[in-house]
Scaffold this motif. Structure first.
Motif, PDB file in Angstrom:
ATOM      1  N   LEU A 147       0.867  -1.169   0.000  1.00  0.00           N
ATOM      2  CA  LEU A 147       0.000   0.000   0.000  1.00  0.00           C
ATOM      3  C   LEU A 147       0.908   1.225   0.000  1.00  0.00           C
ATOM      4  N   VAL A 148       0.784   2.054  -1.016  1.00  0.00           N
ATOM      5  CA  VAL A 148       1.617   3.256  -1.134  1.00  0.00           C
ATOM      6  C   VAL A 148       0.709   4.442  -1.432  1.00  0.00           C
ATOM      7  N   PRO A 149       0.707   5.464  -0.580  1.00  0.00           N
ATOM      8  CA  PRO A 149      -0.146   6.639  -0.819  1.00  0.00           C
ATOM      9  C   PRO A 149       0.441   7.558  -1.885  1.00  0.00           C
ATOM     10  N   SER A 150       0.518   7.047  -3.110  1.00  0.00           N
ATOM     11  CA  SER A 150       1.049   7.845  -4.215  1.00  0.00           C
ATOM     12  C   SER A 150       0.016   8.882  -4.638  1.00  0.00           C
ATOM     13  N   ASN A 151       0.432   9.825  -5.483  1.00  0.00           N
ATOM     14  CA  ASN A 151      -0.496  10.882  -5.888  1.00  0.00           C
ATOM     15  C   ASN A 151      -1.340  10.448  -7.091  1.00  0.00           C
ATOM     16  N   GLY A 152      -2.161  11.369  -7.560  1.00  0.00           N
ATOM     17  CA  GLY A 152      -3.125  11.027  -8.605  1.00  0.00           C
ATOM     18  C   GLY A 152      -2.624  11.171 -10.024  1.00  0.00           C
ATOM     19  N   ILE A 153      -1.324  11.444 -10.213  1.00  0.00           N
ATOM     20  CA  ILE A 153      -0.790  11.494 -11.574  1.00  0.00           C
ATOM     21  C   ILE A 153      -0.964  10.113 -12.212  1.00  0.00           C
ATOM     22  N   GLY A 154      -1.680  10.065 -13.292  1.00  0.00           N
ATOM     23  CA  GLY A 154      -1.932   8.790 -13.965  1.00  0.00           C
ATOM     24  C   GLY A 154      -3.281   8.184 -13.652  1.00  0.00           C
ATOM     25  N   ASN A 155      -4.106   8.856 -12.837  1.00  0.00           N
ATOM     26  CA  ASN A 155      -5.410   8.297 -12.486  1.00  0.00           C
ATOM     27  C   ASN A 155      -6.306   8.070 -13.701  1.00  0.00           C
ATOM     28  N   PHE A 156      -6.134   8.885 -14.739  1.00  0.00           N
ATOM     29  CA  PHE A 156      -6.979   8.735 -15.925  1.00  0.00           C
ATOM     30  C   PHE A 156      -6.720   7.420 -16.642  1.00  0.00           C
ATOM     31  N   MET A 157      -5.602   6.744 -16.292  1.00  0.00           N
ATOM     32  CA  MET A 157      -5.289   5.451 -16.892  1.00  0.00           C
ATOM     33  C   MET A 157      -5.511   4.303 -15.910  1.00  0.00           C
ATOM     34  N   ALA A 158      -6.166   4.581 -14.796  1.00  0.00           N
ATOM     35  CA  ALA A 158      -6.252   3.601 -13.708  1.00  0.00           C
ATOM     36  C   ALA A 158      -6.875   2.282 -14.129  1.00  0.00           C
ATOM     37  N   GLY A 159      -7.814   2.303 -15.051  1.00  0.00           N
ATOM     38  CA  GLY A 159      -8.495   1.056 -15.412  1.00  0.00           C
ATOM     39  C   GLY A 159      -7.965   0.397 -16.664  1.00  0.00           C
ATOM     40  N   ASP A 160      -6.912   0.948 -17.243  1.00  0.00           N
ATOM     41  CA  ASP A 160      -6.391   0.429 -18.508  1.00  0.00           C
ATOM     42  C   ASP A 160      -5.126  -0.379 -18.263  1.00  0.00           C
ATOM     43  N   SER A 161      -5.235  -1.698 -18.344  1.00  0.00           N
ATOM     44  CA  SER A 161      -4.091  -2.567 -18.071  1.00  0.00           C
ATOM     45  C   SER A 161      -2.988  -2.395 -19.104  1.00  0.00           C
ATOM     46  N   TRP A 162      -3.333  -1.994 -20.339  1.00  0.00           N
ATOM     47  CA  TRP A 162      -2.319  -1.815 -21.375  1.00  0.00           C
ATOM     48  C   TRP A 162      -1.483  -0.567 -21.137  1.00  0.00           C
ATOM     49  N   LEU A 163      -2.013   0.365 -20.340  1.00  0.00           N
ATOM     50  CA  LEU A 163      -1.280   1.596 -20.046  1.00  0.00           C
ATOM     51  C   LEU A 163      -0.771   1.614 -18.611  1.00  0.00           C
ATOM     52  N   GLY A 164      -0.588   0.458 -18.031  1.00  0.00           N
ATOM     53  CA  GLY A 164       0.041   0.365 -16.726  1.00  0.00           C
ATOM     54  C   GLY A 164      -0.847   0.724 -15.558  1.00  0.00           C
ATOM     55  N   ARG A 165      -2.149   0.890 -15.802  1.00  0.00           N
ATOM     56  CA  ARG A 165      -3.093   1.221 -14.725  1.00  0.00           C
ATOM     57  C   ARG A 165      -2.631   2.440 -13.919  1.00  0.00           C
ATOM     58  N   GLY A 166      -2.083   3.435 -14.615  1.00  0.00           N
ATOM     59  CA  GLY A 166      -1.646   4.645 -13.939  1.00  0.00           C
ATOM     60  C   GLY A 166      -0.143   4.796 -13.859  1.00  0.00           C
ATOM     61  N   PHE A 167       0.601   3.728 -14.146  1.00  0.00           N
ATOM     62  CA  PHE A 167       2.068   3.787 -14.149  1.00  0.00           C
ATOM     63  C   PHE A 167       2.568   3.502 -15.561  1.00  0.00           C
ATOM     64  N   ILE A 168       2.217   4.392 -16.488  1.00  0.00           N
ATOM     65  CA  ILE A 168       2.487   4.167 -17.902  1.00  0.00           C
ATOM     66  C   ILE A 168       3.962   4.002 -18.207  1.00  0.00           C
ATOM     67  N   THR A 169       4.860   4.692 -17.466  1.00  0.00           N
ATOM     68  CA  THR A 169       6.270   4.623 -17.815  1.00  0.00           C
ATOM     69  C   THR A 169       6.869   3.243 -17.584  1.00  0.00           C
ATOM     70  N   TYR A 170       6.302   2.469 -16.641  1.00  0.00           N
ATOM     71  CA  TYR A 170       6.864   1.137 -16.385  1.00  0.00           C
ATOM     72  C   TYR A 170       6.612   0.202 -17.570  1.00  0.00           C
ATOM     73  N   PRO A 171       5.366  -0.036 -17.985  1.00  0.00           N
ATOM     74  CA  PRO A 171       5.184  -0.930 -19.145  1.00  0.00           C
ATOM     75  C   PRO A 171       5.791  -0.367 -20.417  1.00  0.00           C
ATOM     76  N   LEU A 172       5.825   0.960 -20.523  1.00  0.00           N
ATOM     77  CA  LEU A 172       6.421   1.562 -21.713  1.00  0.00           C
ATOM     78  C   LEU A 172       7.879   1.151 -21.850  1.00  0.00           C
ATOM     79  N   MET A 173       8.660   1.257 -20.749  1.00  0.00           N
ATOM     80  CA  MET A 173      10.084   0.967 -20.817  1.00  0.00           C
ATOM     81  C   MET A 173      10.401  -0.510 -20.583  1.00  0.00           C
ATOM     82  N   ALA A 174       9.531  -1.242 -19.912  1.00  0.00           N
ATOM     83  CA  ALA A 174       9.810  -2.653 -19.627  1.00  0.00           C
ATOM     84  C   ALA A 174       9.311  -3.580 -20.732  1.00  0.00           C
ATOM     85  N   PHE A 175       8.289  -3.152 -21.493  1.00  0.00           N
ATOM     86  CA  PHE A 175       7.700  -4.042 -22.500  1.00  0.00           C
ATOM     87  C   PHE A 175       7.622  -3.423 -23.889  1.00  0.00           C
TER      88      PHE A 175
END
Length: 266
Positions: A147-175
C-alpha cells in the motif's frame, strides 16, 4: 497456496547464490543476466524482511520495506532492458542502449514524482497497483501486498491494463520499447511468465506486483540455466536493417546485409 518469510528467504538466497555462481565460475555468464538475477533476488530479500512486520503499518521497518519495494520497481526497467539488449545483435545493442537507458531514467523519475503528495495531483485512485491510504506492507491472498499513498498522476489510466493502470512509464520501458527495438522473444516470455502468470494467481491488484517480482527470479534462472535462452536471441528489426543500409550507402559501402541471430560463445 500460502507464501511465507521463510520461503522468501530461501528464494532470495537461491537467487543470490545463482547470481554469484554465474558471475564467479570459470566461464562466467553474461553480466546482464546475473546482474538482473541479483537485482530481483534483492527484492525477495526485502519481502522476506517485510514478513517480520507484516500488517504493522505503524512500524518504521514495515514502512521502509514498503518504500524500498516501490523504489525497486521504479528501477527495474534498467535491468529488463539490459537483458533485452543482450538478446539483440551486439552492434545494434550498442546503438540502442544509450537511448533505452535514458528512457528508463526518465521513467524512474516519473515514478518518483508519483510518490510526492502534490496538492494539485490529488490521491491515487483505489484500484491502481500499489495504491493505498497509508504506507504499509500487508498480507495479500497468498503473498504480500503493498500500500503506497502515491499521488493522482496517472489516475486517468487507472483502469487500462495496457497503459500500466496509472504507471504508464513502467510498461512503456519494460515491455513496449524493448519490443519496438526488436527483442520481442524475451519480452513475450517475460510478460507471460511475469505479469500474466501473476495476474492468474491473485486478484489483489496490490499483491500483483509482489507476486510478479517473485516469479521474475524463476524467469531469470530459467534463462540462465536452461537452453531456453538460445531461443530468445533475435536479429535486427526492419527499421534497424534499413538504418544500417542507409548508413552504409551514405559511407559508400556495399548494399544491405541481413543481420544474423547472435548467440554467445559457450
Amino acid at each position: 497456496m500460502c507464501w511465507s518469510g521463510e520461503a522468501s528467504t530461501v528464494l532470495a538466497a537461491t537467487g543470490i547464490a545463482g547470481a554469484a555462481y554465474s558471475a564467479l565460475k570459470k566461464n562466467p555468464e553474461p553480466m546482464a543476466l546475473w546482474i538482473c538475477l541479483l537485482y530481483f533476488a534483492s527484492m525477495e530479500s526485502l519481502q522476506a524482511v517485510a514478513y517480520s512486520v507484516l500488517n504493522q503499518c505503524d512500524s518504521p521497518l514495515n514502512q521502509l520495506m514498503t518504500i524500498f519495494g516501490y523504489l525497486h520497481i521504479a528501477f527495474q526497467p534498467f535491468f529488463i532492458n539490459a537483458v533485452a539488449l543482450y538478446f539483440m545483435p551486439k552492434d545494434s545493442a550498442r546503438i540502442i542502449a544509450p537511448w533505452a537507458y535514458f528512457g528508463c531514467f526518465v521513467g524512474a523519475i516519473v515514478m518518483l514524482l508519483q510518490l510526492y503528495p502534490f496538492n494539485w495531483a490529488g490521491h491515487c485512485a483505489l484500484g491502481r497497483p500499489l495504491c493505498g491510504d497509508v504506507l504499509c506492507t500487508v498480507k495479500g491472498e497468498w503473498h504480500i501486498a503493498w500500500l503506497v499513498p502515491s499521488n493522482g498522476i496517472g489516475n486517468f489510466m487507472a483502469g487500462d491494463s495496457w497503459l500500466g493502470r496509472g504507471f504508464i512509464t513502467y510498461p512503456l520501458m519494460a515491455f513496449y520499447v524493448p519490443s519496438l527495438y526488436g527483442s520481442w522473444r524475451f519480452i513475450l516470455f517475460s510478460f507471460v511468465a511475469g505479469p500474466m502468470l501473476a495476474g492468474m494467481t491473485t486478484s489483489n491488484i496490490n499483491e500483483w506486483p509482489a507476486v510478479w517480482c517473485l516469479f521474475s527470479i524463476g524467469l531469470v534462472l530459467a534463462i540462465i540455466k536452461t537452453p531456453l535462452r538460445y531461443h530468445l536471441h533475435v536479429g535486427d528489426p526492419w527499421w534497424m536493417m534499413l538504418w544500417k543500409w542507409w548508413k552504409r550507402r551514405k559511407e559508400g559501402v556495399g548494399g544491405p546485409a541481413l543481420a544474423k541471430v547472435e548467440e554467445p560463445a559457450e
